[in-house]
Design a protein around this motif. Structure first.
Motif, PDB file in Angstrom:
ATOM      1  N   SER A   9     -11.852  27.444 -37.840  1.00  0.00           N
ATOM      2  CA  SER A   9     -11.856  28.834 -37.376  1.00  0.00           C
ATOM      3  C   SER A   9     -10.743  29.063 -36.360  1.00  0.00           C
ATOM      4  N   PRO A  10     -10.268  30.298 -36.261  1.00  0.00           N
ATOM      5  CA  PRO A  10      -9.245  30.600 -35.250  1.00  0.00           C
ATOM      6  C   PRO A  10      -9.833  30.553 -33.844  1.00  0.00           C
ATOM      7  N   THR A  11      -8.978  30.310 -32.877  1.00  0.00           N
ATOM      8  CA  THR A  11      -9.398  30.244 -31.478  1.00  0.00           C
ATOM      9  C   THR A  11      -9.580  31.645 -30.918  1.00  0.00           C
ATOM     10  N   GLU A  12     -10.664  31.848 -30.202  1.00  0.00           N
ATOM     11  CA  GLU A  12     -10.936  33.106 -29.525  1.00  0.00           C
ATOM     12  C   GLU A  12     -10.841  32.873 -28.015  1.00  0.00           C
ATOM     13  N   THR A  13     -10.773  33.939 -27.247  1.00  0.00           N
ATOM     14  CA  THR A  13     -10.840  33.837 -25.792  1.00  0.00           C
ATOM     15  C   THR A  13     -11.900  34.787 -25.264  1.00  0.00           C
ATOM     16  N   TRP A  14     -12.696  34.279 -24.325  1.00  0.00           N
ATOM     17  CA  TRP A  14     -13.744  35.053 -23.677  1.00  0.00           C
ATOM     18  C   TRP A  14     -13.773  34.687 -22.191  1.00  0.00           C
ATOM     19  N   PRO A  15     -14.201  35.628 -21.343  1.00  0.00           N
ATOM     20  CA  PRO A  15     -14.403  35.241 -19.941  1.00  0.00           C
ATOM     21  C   PRO A  15     -15.526  34.209 -19.860  1.00  0.00           C
ATOM     22  N   ALA A  16     -15.444  33.319 -18.890  1.00  0.00           N
ATOM     23  CA  ALA A  16     -16.428  32.242 -18.832  1.00  0.00           C
ATOM     24  C   ALA A  16     -16.716  31.811 -17.406  1.00  0.00           C
ATOM     25  N   MET A  17     -17.963  31.402 -17.195  1.00  0.00           N
ATOM     26  CA  MET A  17     -18.346  30.710 -15.973  1.00  0.00           C
ATOM     27  C   MET A  17     -18.076  29.230 -16.179  1.00  0.00           C
ATOM     28  N   ILE A  18     -17.305  28.636 -15.282  1.00  0.00           N
ATOM     29  CA  ILE A  18     -16.935  27.226 -15.364  1.00  0.00           C
ATOM     30  C   ILE A  18     -17.648  26.481 -14.248  1.00  0.00           C
ATOM     31  N   ALA A  19     -18.483  25.519 -14.609  1.00  0.00           N
ATOM     32  CA  ALA A  19     -19.229  24.735 -13.624  1.00  0.00           C
ATOM     33  C   ALA A  19     -18.724  23.299 -13.656  1.00  0.00           C
ATOM     34  N   ARG A  20     -18.419  22.747 -12.500  1.00  0.00           N
ATOM     35  CA  ARG A  20     -17.905  21.381 -12.474  1.00  0.00           C
ATOM     36  C   ARG A  20     -19.049  20.373 -12.487  1.00  0.00           C
ATOM     37  N   VAL A  21     -18.885  19.343 -13.294  1.00  0.00           N
ATOM     38  CA  VAL A  21     -19.816  18.219 -13.364  1.00  0.00           C
ATOM     39  C   VAL A  21     -19.188  17.065 -12.589  1.00  0.00           C
ATOM     40  N   THR A  22     -19.926  16.487 -11.651  1.00  0.00           N
ATOM     41  CA  THR A  22     -19.380  15.428 -10.812  1.00  0.00           C
ATOM     42  C   THR A  22     -20.282  14.206 -10.790  1.00  0.00           C
ATOM     43  N   ASP A  23     -19.694  13.076 -10.396  1.00  0.00           N
ATOM     44  CA  ASP A  23     -20.491  11.874 -10.172  1.00  0.00           C
ATOM     45  C   ASP A  23     -20.954  11.855  -8.720  1.00  0.00           C
ATOM     46  N   LEU A  24     -21.588  10.776  -8.296  1.00  0.00           N
ATOM     47  CA  LEU A  24     -22.132  10.713  -6.942  1.00  0.00           C
ATOM     48  C   LEU A  24     -21.051  10.702  -5.871  1.00  0.00           C
ATOM     49  N   ASP A  25     -19.824  10.339  -6.236  1.00  0.00           N
ATOM     50  CA  ASP A  25     -18.722  10.324  -5.276  1.00  0.00           C
ATOM     51  C   ASP A  25     -17.966  11.642  -5.245  1.00  0.00           C
ATOM     52  N   GLY A  26     -18.437  12.628  -6.014  1.00  0.00           N
ATOM     53  CA  GLY A  26     -17.793  13.929  -6.014  1.00  0.00           C
ATOM     54  C   GLY A  26     -16.626  14.064  -6.961  1.00  0.00           C
ATOM     55  N   ARG A  27     -16.351  13.046  -7.774  1.00  0.00           N
ATOM     56  CA  ARG A  27     -15.259  13.136  -8.743  1.00  0.00           C
ATOM     57  C   ARG A  27     -15.671  13.995  -9.935  1.00  0.00           C
ATOM     58  N   ILE A  28     -14.793  14.881 -10.369  1.00  0.00           N
ATOM     59  CA  ILE A  28     -15.085  15.725 -11.523  1.00  0.00           C
ATOM     60  C   ILE A  28     -15.018  14.874 -12.792  1.00  0.00           C
ATOM     61  N   GLY A  59     -16.277  16.514 -21.390  1.00  0.00           N
ATOM     62  CA  GLY A  59     -16.095  15.439 -20.436  1.00  0.00           C
ATOM     63  C   GLY A  59     -17.239  14.451 -20.469  1.00  0.00           C
ATOM     64  N   ASN A  60     -17.414  13.722 -19.391  1.00  0.00           N
ATOM     65  CA  ASN A  60     -18.452  12.698 -19.264  1.00  0.00           C
ATOM     66  C   ASN A  60     -19.648  13.282 -18.525  1.00  0.00           C
ATOM     67  N   LEU A  61     -20.739  13.523 -19.231  1.00  0.00           N
ATOM     68  CA  LEU A  61     -21.926  14.134 -18.645  1.00  0.00           C
ATOM     69  C   LEU A  61     -22.997  13.117 -18.280  1.00  0.00           C
ATOM     70  N   LEU A  62     -23.075  12.002 -18.997  1.00  0.00           N
ATOM     71  CA  LEU A  62     -24.186  11.074 -18.853  1.00  0.00           C
ATOM     72  C   LEU A  62     -24.277  10.537 -17.429  1.00  0.00           C
ATOM     73  N   GLY A  63     -25.409  10.785 -16.792  1.00  0.00           N
ATOM     74  CA  GLY A  63     -25.645  10.319 -15.435  1.00  0.00           C
ATOM     75  C   GLY A  63     -25.148  11.270 -14.369  1.00  0.00           C
ATOM     76  N   ASN A  64     -24.328  12.249 -14.748  1.00  0.00           N
ATOM     77  CA  ASN A  64     -23.710  13.149 -13.780  1.00  0.00           C
ATOM     78  C   ASN A  64     -24.373  14.521 -13.811  1.00  0.00           C
ATOM     79  N   ALA A  65     -23.891  15.458 -12.970  1.00  0.00           N
ATOM     80  CA  ALA A  65     -24.571  16.752 -12.867  1.00  0.00           C
ATOM     81  C   ALA A  65     -23.671  17.777 -12.195  1.00  0.00           C
ATOM     82  N   VAL A  66     -24.050  19.052 -12.353  1.00  0.00           N
ATOM     83  CA  VAL A  66     -23.469  20.131 -11.560  1.00  0.00           C
ATOM     84  C   VAL A  66     -24.240  20.139 -10.244  1.00  0.00           C
ATOM     85  N   ARG A  67     -23.540  19.947  -9.134  1.00  0.00           N
ATOM     86  CA  ARG A  67     -24.221  19.739  -7.845  1.00  0.00           C
ATOM     87  C   ARG A  67     -24.014  20.926  -6.905  1.00  0.00           C
TER      88      ARG A  67
END
Length: 353
Positions: free
Chosen positions: A170-189, A220-228
Motif C-alpha cells: 500500500s502507499p504511504t500515508e501521513t497523519w498527525p500522531a502522538m509519539i510516546a517514548r519507550v525507555t529502559d530503566l536507565d532512561g535510554r530510548i 523498537g525494543n519493547l520487551l521489558g521496557n515501558a513508557v514512563r
C-alpha cells in the motif's frame, strides 16, 4: 545450519523466562518452570519449560506431559508462530535476541536503508524530530478522554505528519500522531509508540484516532521496557495503556508510573531495583487478569509488595471519562495503602469538575 541452531538455542536458553513470557504468554511461572497448555500457547498446565539449568536438564528444554513431545526454545518459536522453514525460525530468534543478520542476507539486499524501519535508531530519530504536544491535536485528543493537566515528564511528543503504511503493498500515508517514548530503566530510548489521530474530528467509535486499520503501532525494543511518567523510587504504578496510566496520573500526579503498552509486555516488564511497592493497574479482561497474575507473582518473588488497582469499568480511562475525576479519586482512595493516600492522593491538585 546445526551450529547456528545450537548457538541460537543457547542464547535463547539464557533468556528462557523472557522467551516464555513472549511466546507462551498464556502460561505462568511456577518455581523453576514455565507452565502452559502446549507448545501452541494454549492455556493450561500440561507443558513445562525449564527456566534454569538443573540436574534434570538444561534451561530451555520443555516436555508436554499430555503428549510426550519435547524440544527446545527454537521449537517453541516455530510452533507458537506457525513457522516451517528454519531460516524463518532463526530470523525470529535473532530478532528476539537482538542479534545482527548474517552477512549474506545483507549482501542480497544492497538497497536496505541504513536505519531499518522499526529499529531502535529509527525510534530515537522519530522522537527527536517530534515536538511539544501543547496546543496540538494530541492535547485535544487527551482532553476529550478526560485527561487534563497531566505531568508526562516529556515522554509524549507530537508529529504533524507521521508516516503510516497499512502493508508493504500500500502507499504511504501521513497523519498527525502522538509519539510516546519507550525507555529502559536507565532512561535510554529503546522504542516509540505511535497513536495516529484524526485532525478533523472526534467520535465515540474511534475516540479521536485516525480512520485507519491500525491507529496504534509500536517500533523498537519493547520487551521489558515501558513508557514512563516520573522516575521510580520505591513505589511504582504500572499498567497496559498510555491513556490508562495518564488517567491515574490526573489524580496521582507525583506517583511514578509506567505504561507497558500491552498485557504481554506488562507481565514481562523489568522491575526497577529498590522497588518496595508495585501497584498494578489491571484492565478488566482475560488478558489483563493474566498480566496482573504474572506480574504480581514476579514482584512477590523479588520481595516487592504487589497491590492490584481495579477499575469499575474496562479500564481507568473509561472510569475517568464516564464517572469523572472525583469518582476516580474516591475509587483509588480505598485501594491505595494508607501511607500512599497521604503521600500521593492527598497532595494532588485536582481541577474542579
Amino acid at each position: 545450519m546445526s551450529h547456528d541452531a545450537s548457538e541460537l538455542a543457547r542464547g535463547l536458553a539464557r533468556e528462557a523466562e523472557a522467551v516464555c513470557r513472549h511466546y507462551l504468554s498464556n502460561g505462568r511461572r511456577a518455581g523453576r518452570y514455565w507452565l502452559v497448555g502446549d507448545v501452541h500457547n494454549t492455556p493450561g498446565r500440561s507443558m513445562f519449560v525449564r527456566l534454569q539449568d538443573s540436574p534434570k536438564g538444561p534451561a530451555g528444554k520443555w516436555t508436554d506431559a499430555a503428549t510426550g513431545e519435547h524440544g527446545d526454545l527454537l521449537d517453541i518459536i516455530r510452533e507458537s508462530l506457525g513457522l516451517r522453514e528454519f531460516r524463518a525460525v532463526a530470523e525470529e530468534a535473532r530478532r528476539f535476541l537482538k542479534l545482527p543478520r548474517t552477512e549474506p542476507e545483507f549482501a542480497s539486499k544492497p538497497d536496505r536503508p541504513a536505519v531499518p524501519d522499526g529499529s531502535q535508531a529509527a525510534a530515537r530519530r522519530l522522537f527527536a524530530i517530534s515536538g511539544s504536544i501543547e496546543r496540538t491535536v494530541v492535547e485535544t485528543h487527551l482532553r476529550r478522554r478526560g485527561i487534563v493537566h497531566i505531568h508526562h515528564g516529556g515522554s509524549l511528543r507530537f508529529h504533524p505528519r507521521c508516516y503510516y503504511r497499512p502493508d508493504e503493498h500500500s502507499p504511504t500515508e501521513t497523519w498527525p500522531a502522538m509519539i510516546a517514548r519507550v525507555t529502559d530503566l536507565d532512561g535510554r530510548i529503546t522504542g516509540v509508540h505511535r497513536t495516529w489521530l484524526d485532525p478533523h474530528g472526534f467520535d465515540r467509535i474511534r475516540l479521536g484516532k485516525a480512520p485507519i486499520d491500525t491507529p496504534r503501532r509500536a517500533m523498537g525494543n519493547l520487551l521489558g521496557n515501558a513508557v514512563r511518567f516520573g522516575t521510580a523510587d520505591d513505589v511504582l504504578a504500572a499498567g497496559e495503556g498510555i491513556e490508562t496510566m495518564l488517567s491515574l496520573r490526573c489524580v496521582l500526579p507525583t506517583m511514578p508510573m509506567a505504561a507497558a503498552l500491552s498485557a504481554n509486555h506488562l507481565s514481562a516488564m523489568v522491575l526497577p531495583p529498590g522497588l518496595r511497592r508495585l501497584y498494578i493497574a489491571r484492565d478488566a479482561d482475560a488478558a489483563g487478569d493474566m498480566a496482573q497474575t504474572v506480574l504480581a507473582q514476579r514482584a512477590e518473588d523479588a520481595g516487592i509488595e504487589a497491590i492490584t488497582l481495579s477499575p469499575r469499568l474496562g479500564d481507568f480511562n473509561e472510569d475517568l471519562h464516564i464517572f469523572g475525576i472525583g469518582a476516580l479519586r474516591a475509587t483509588l482512595a480505598i485501594q491505595l495503602v494508607p501511607e500512599d493516600v497521604v503521600s500521593f492522593l492527598h497532595s494532588s491538585t485536582v481541577p474542579a469538575e
